[in-house]
Motif scaffolding. Structure first.
Motif, PDB file in Angstrom:
ATOM      1  N   LEU A 370       0.826  -1.203   0.000  1.00 42.83           N
ATOM      2  CA  LEU A 370       0.000   0.000   0.000  1.00 42.83           C
ATOM      3  C   LEU A 370       0.862   1.256   0.000  1.00 42.83           C
ATOM      4  N   THR A 371       1.929   1.219   0.813  1.00 46.93           N
ATOM      5  CA  THR A 371       2.829   2.371   0.901  1.00 46.93           C
ATOM      6  C   THR A 371       3.509   2.641  -0.431  1.00 46.93           C
ATOM      7  N   TYR A 372       4.072   1.601  -1.021  1.00 47.82           N
ATOM      8  CA  TYR A 372       4.823   1.783  -2.265  1.00 47.82           C
ATOM      9  C   TYR A 372       3.906   2.015  -3.459  1.00 47.82           C
ATOM     10  N   LYS A 373       2.689   1.500  -3.391  1.00 48.68           N
ATOM     11  CA  LYS A 373       1.741   1.793  -4.476  1.00 48.68           C
ATOM     12  C   LYS A 373       1.431   3.289  -4.518  1.00 48.68           C
ATOM     13  N   ARG A 374       1.256   3.894  -3.341  1.00 46.99           N
ATOM     14  CA  ARG A 374       0.991   5.331  -3.308  1.00 46.99           C
ATOM     15  C   ARG A 374       2.168   6.109  -3.891  1.00 46.99           C
ATOM     16  N   ARG A 375       3.384   5.691  -3.547  1.00 45.92           N
ATOM     17  CA  ARG A 375       4.566   6.388  -4.077  1.00 45.92           C
ATOM     18  C   ARG A 375       4.706   6.140  -5.582  1.00 45.92           C
ATOM     19  N   HIS A 376       4.436   4.916  -5.987  1.00 41.57           N
ATOM     20  CA  HIS A 376       4.452   4.577  -7.409  1.00 41.57           C
ATOM     21  C   HIS A 376       3.462   5.456  -8.182  1.00 41.57           C
ATOM     22  N   ASP A 377       2.243   5.555  -7.659  1.00 37.70           N
ATOM     23  CA  ASP A 377       1.205   6.319  -8.351  1.00 37.70           C
ATOM     24  C   ASP A 377       1.543   7.808  -8.400  1.00 37.70           C
ATOM     25  N   VAL A 378       2.115   8.330  -7.308  1.00 41.67           N
ATOM     26  CA  VAL A 378       2.521   9.743  -7.293  1.00 41.67           C
ATOM     27  C   VAL A 378       3.614   9.986  -8.321  1.00 41.67           C
ATOM     28  N   PHE A 379       4.571   9.074  -8.412  1.00 43.04           N
ATOM     29  CA  PHE A 379       5.650   9.214  -9.399  1.00 43.04           C
ATOM     30  C   PHE A 379       5.073   9.256 -10.811  1.00 43.04           C
ATOM     31  N   VAL A 380       4.178   8.308 -11.117  1.00 45.65           N
ATOM     32  CA  VAL A 380       3.590   8.246 -12.460  1.00 45.65           C
ATOM     33  C   VAL A 380       2.787   9.513 -12.751  1.00 45.65           C
ATOM     34  N   GLU A 382       2.953  12.566 -11.352  1.00 42.62           N
ATOM     35  CA  GLU A 382       3.780  13.768 -11.450  1.00 42.62           C
ATOM     36  C   GLU A 382       4.643  13.758 -12.699  1.00 42.62           C
ATOM     37  N   ALA A 383       5.211  12.587 -13.030  1.00 43.12           N
ATOM     38  CA  ALA A 383       6.039  12.497 -14.237  1.00 43.12           C
ATOM     39  C   ALA A 383       5.208  12.768 -15.479  1.00 43.12           C
ATOM     40  N   THR A 384       3.995  12.250 -15.504  1.00 41.83           N
ATOM     41  CA  THR A 384       3.113  12.486 -16.651  1.00 41.83           C
ATOM     42  C   THR A 384       2.752  13.960 -16.768  1.00 41.83           C
ATOM     43  N   LYS A 385       2.478  14.576 -15.620  1.00 39.09           N
ATOM     44  CA  LYS A 385       2.093  15.991 -15.618  1.00 39.09           C
ATOM     45  C   LYS A 385       3.258  16.906 -15.991  1.00 39.09           C
ATOM     46  N   ILE A 392       9.366   8.606 -21.304  1.00 41.17           N
ATOM     47  CA  ILE A 392       8.595   7.358 -21.264  1.00 41.17           C
ATOM     48  C   ILE A 392       9.040   6.569 -20.035  1.00 41.17           C
ATOM     49  N   LEU A 393       8.056   6.170 -19.213  1.00 43.30           N
ATOM     50  CA  LEU A 393       8.364   5.379 -18.011  1.00 43.30           C
ATOM     51  C   LEU A 393       8.245   3.898 -18.324  1.00 43.30           C
ATOM     52  N   GLU A 458       8.275  17.001  -5.262  1.00 41.54           N
ATOM     53  CA  GLU A 458       9.229  18.107  -5.310  1.00 41.54           C
ATOM     54  C   GLU A 458      10.431  17.753  -6.180  1.00 41.54           C
ATOM     55  N   GLY A 459      10.903  16.509  -6.088  1.00 45.09           N
ATOM     56  CA  GLY A 459      12.046  16.085  -6.880  1.00 45.09           C
ATOM     57  C   GLY A 459      11.751  16.114  -8.372  1.00 45.09           C
ATOM     58  N   ILE A 460      10.558  15.681  -8.754  1.00 43.06           N
ATOM     59  CA  ILE A 460      10.201  15.669 -10.185  1.00 43.06           C
ATOM     60  C   ILE A 460      10.042  17.096 -10.719  1.00 43.06           C
ATOM     61  N   VAL A 461       9.520  18.002  -9.905  1.00 42.73           N
ATOM     62  CA  VAL A 461       9.442  19.408 -10.330  1.00 42.73           C
ATOM     63  C   VAL A 461      10.842  19.952 -10.618  1.00 42.73           C
ATOM     64  N   LEU A 462      11.792  19.626  -9.747  1.00 44.02           N
ATOM     65  CA  LEU A 462      13.170  20.076  -9.952  1.00 44.02           C
ATOM     66  C   LEU A 462      13.779  19.444 -11.202  1.00 44.02           C
ATOM     67  N   LEU A 463      13.479  18.175 -11.448  1.00 45.97           N
ATOM     68  CA  LEU A 463      14.003  17.510 -12.639  1.00 45.97           C
ATOM     69  C   LEU A 463      13.455  18.150 -13.906  1.00 45.97           C
TER      70      LEU A 463
END
Length: 472
Positions: A370-380, A382-385, A392-393, A458-463
């Motif tokens: 559950l924890t890593y799914k939330r982080r996975h979904d946030v990464f996807v 934010e990266a898409t946005k 491409i992920l 925050e990390g993806i915004v910086l990237l």
């Protein structure tokens, strides 16, 4: 015809999954045939569309069917003489990129892979079981040398866990507790040694495994891996005594080996009198469907060596993994390693056995997922946005890392350097290639297990600012 049993212990989506899979395996549904649409089948059976979708998703993940946009789901070919065992659906060190500058700047956001957040570890329960065991009669073995295969109680619990979670039927006599993947591979290099030592291995693949084979004087026959999966036909040109693969979640691209490739690999092993080393390094961490069957559970010819670990689910610093040997290798193992002792602490093994016995390990895995799914979904998300079609992920739906591909051709050395300037650390893919010149230069590697959801954002915004604002 699909029949739903209201009084069955299996949920409805699993009943649908089982029946369609059986029909495909037995040839009752031909390759290329279109399955009923989700809405149609749901109306026919009088159930919700989400239930049918869940069954179809699991079949697609395992490679039995293939979705085609706007057309539906179509059956893939799975012909083979191998039959499945009963299946119930359900050590990699921290990677470092190449140093590009003489000084290492501080990384505020480290998209590393391997280290887990300390707060995820079950400290209270671990302390409780440690105290119980130290105060119990079990403490009498504290000054004895442990069995070379590991603690019997722990091996019995692992056997139960593998049956429940991976559909594997084995006995505790086949299980060997180790202090990490490389320890287990060192044992296998001795067990499998022949005059012409060759190991087939995925390219790209886990460099920690590759180093063990090279250090044991094995030649490597690379099996090319594309972004779409393993190109398995090349293995037939090798004289390898074994193939090291990561079928449930290929490392590093994250693809799932479809059922027809799994059976082709098993067919090769049986025909060539070879073995398959199945590294199931993070099979518990799957978010889009249940874990796919282990290769071991499909093997009717005793050719698969299964390796699992606690590094991704509990802690890499426990230094504990396990290996399930085929029965055909047990006599040789006992002969060659008769004077060995287990490299893992007696106390650690007993604590983990008690932790698993009481059901805490499975509860912990569900929590981690559950924890890593939330982080996975946030990464996807934010990266898409933030990146749109510029990135491409690869590797969605499982694990704790992604491979990022840049269609615009941006090169990884530049990408890593630009990220470093804004306090973000991402990693090179080059170490995963045996022939480093074959590594595409427009891909990088990023994990997310150590970062919170907010830190990922925050990390993806910086990237985005480092990579795409810096472009002319």
């Amino acid at each position: 015809m699909i029949y739903i049993q209201e009084n069955s212990e299996d949920p409805i989506y699993l009943q649908i999954y089982y029946q369609i899979k059986k029909d495909i395996e037995q040839g009752n549904i031909a390759p290329g045939e279109r399955l009923p649409g989700i809405r149609t089948l749901a109306q026919t059976l009088g159930i919700g569309r989400n239930t049918v979708n869940q069954a179809y998703t699991q079949l697609a993940v395992e490679g039995y069917i293939q979705p085609k946009h706007g057309s539906g789901f179509f059956v893939l070919g799975t012909s083979s003489k191998f039959t499945e065992r009963n299946y119930v659906p359900q050590d990699i060190n921290t990677l470092s990129g190449e140093i590009l500058e003489s000084e290492k700047p501080i990384s505020l956001y480290d998209f590393q892979y391997g280290t887990l957040p300390y707060e995820q570890f079950p400290f209270k329960l671990w302390r409780k079981y440690t105290a119980q065991i130290i105060l119990s009669s079990q403490k009498e073995v504290v000054n004895q040398y442990p069995d070379k295969q590991g603690d019997l109680l722990l091996r019995q619990e692992i056997k139960k866990h593998l049956y429940r979670s991976r559909g594997m039927v084995c006995c505790e006599e086949q299980i060997i507790i180790g202090c990490g993947l490389q320890y287990s591979l060192n044992i296998l290099c001795t067990l499998l040694r022949k005059e012409n030592n060759t190991i087939a291995m995925e390219e790209p693949g886990y460099n920690g495994a590759r180093d063990v084979f090279i250090n044991n004087n094995y030649k490597l026959h690379v099996i090319p891996v594309s972004k779409d999966g393993l190109i398995i036909s090349s293995i037939h040109r090798s004289d390898a005594c074994a193939a090291y693969v990561t079928p449930s979640h290929q490392f590093p691209y994250g693809t799932v080996m479809p059922i027809f490739q799994r059976k082709e690999l098993l067919d090769w092993a049986n025909t060539k009198d070879a073995y398959i080393i199945e590294d199931d390094y993070d099979s518990e961490l799957r978010y889009d469907a249940n874990p796919v069957p282990a290769l071991y559970s499909l093997d009717a010819e005793d050719r698969t060596i299964y390796i699992g670990t606690f590094s991704k689910s509990l802690s890499p610093s426990l230094r504990m993994n396990y290996m399930v040997l085929p029965v055909s290798l047990l006599r040789r193992y006992h002969s060659l390693f008769r004077s060995y002792n287990s490299p893992v602490s007696w106390l650690t093994q007993h604590v983990l056995a008690a932790y698993m016995r009481d059901g805490n390990y499975e509860r912990h895995i569900r929590k981690m997922c559950l924890t890593y799914k939330r982080r996975h979904d946030v990464f996807v998300q934010e990266a898409t946005k933030m990146f749109g079609r510029k990135v491409i992920l690869h590797g969605r739906g499982a694990g704790v890392h992604f491979v990022l591909e840049f269609p615009g051709g941006e090169e990884q050395a530049w990408l890593i350097k630009q990220a470093t300037k804004v306090g973000v650390k991402v990693y090179s893919m080059i170490p995963f290639w045996n022939n480093r010149n074959d590594c595409p230069r427009n891909v990088i590697f990023a994990g997310y297990s150590l970062l919170s959801e907010q830190q990922i954002r925050e990390g993806i915004v910086l990237l985005q600012s480092a990579w795409f604002s810096a472009l002319p």
